[in-house]
Design a protein around this motif. Sequence first.
Motif: not given
Length: 307
Positions: A196-221
């Motif tokens: 339950d988190r907001d996306p990084a940018a308002e214009g990003m899509p709210r629904s994606l299907h059958d897509t790849g997911v990357a789970v990171l433990t580092d800062t995106v920079d």
Amino acid sequence: MADNARDRLTADARTVCDIVRTTLGPFGANKLVIGAEGTVTTTSSGSLVLDRLDIDNPAVSLLKTAASDFRKTEGDGASTLVALTGALLDEASRLSEMGLHPTVIERGFREAVTVACDHLDQQARPLSTVGVEAVARTALTGTRNPNTRHQLGNYLARVVDAVAQGGEFDPSMVKVSSRLGGAEAETELVAGVVLDRDPAAEGMPRSLHDTGVAVLTDTVDIPRYGGERSRTDTRLSLSVEGFEDRAAFADQEREAFRDQLAAAVDAGCRFIVTGMAINDSVKRDRRTRACSPSSASTTQTSRESPG
């Protein structure tokens, strides 16, 4: 004198039991709880009311501890436990006025427990004859809408069927995410992970299907050559003669980050979630967000969130 002392000791406990009892059932009343720091909470949860009470009374403290231990052990039923305790205190008071000694009353209550358990065993039926959904609905008596009871009961039955292994149910496999102000009818069963988190940018899509997911433990920079986020062991020293040179070098760093992001998109990744932070420079970079304008999304979550 002893009777007066006992009455004073149990008076607060009986009052607390009456308050919690009136929260039970489909017509239970909401309570307005005002904390010591001035926070105001409206709730129909007897457990929450009990937890927020600040009464310096040994009987009430014992009652709160018993209810808390019961909830931790059984997962539910603390409010019912308190309501039953209040009924037993009322009955004990009546029997005491008739002249019965407290030890006699206590022994009678223990014998009554045995009789009640035997009666329940006689009335009980195998789960296979009634089904998990019917049993789940019995725990939803506080929900007035029968359609909602049916829907939630169906969800609970599906969860049990999906999670139970070898007849044992592991509650750690199920997470309940609640939101203030949400209606019971809006409850949704999700077979997966909920962030339950907001996306990084308002214009990003709210629904994606059958897509790849990357789970990171580092800062995106954006990587800084020769800086802490550089992947090289060599420390670089930058000497520029003007603002244009520094701006060109910064553009080169951002371009390198876009290339990395484009490579992830080409590999099928359309959603990135990180337990760390997303740098503001990444959020502000329109060209980065436009790398895959209709199918890329990035979310920042806290360390406590799953995944």
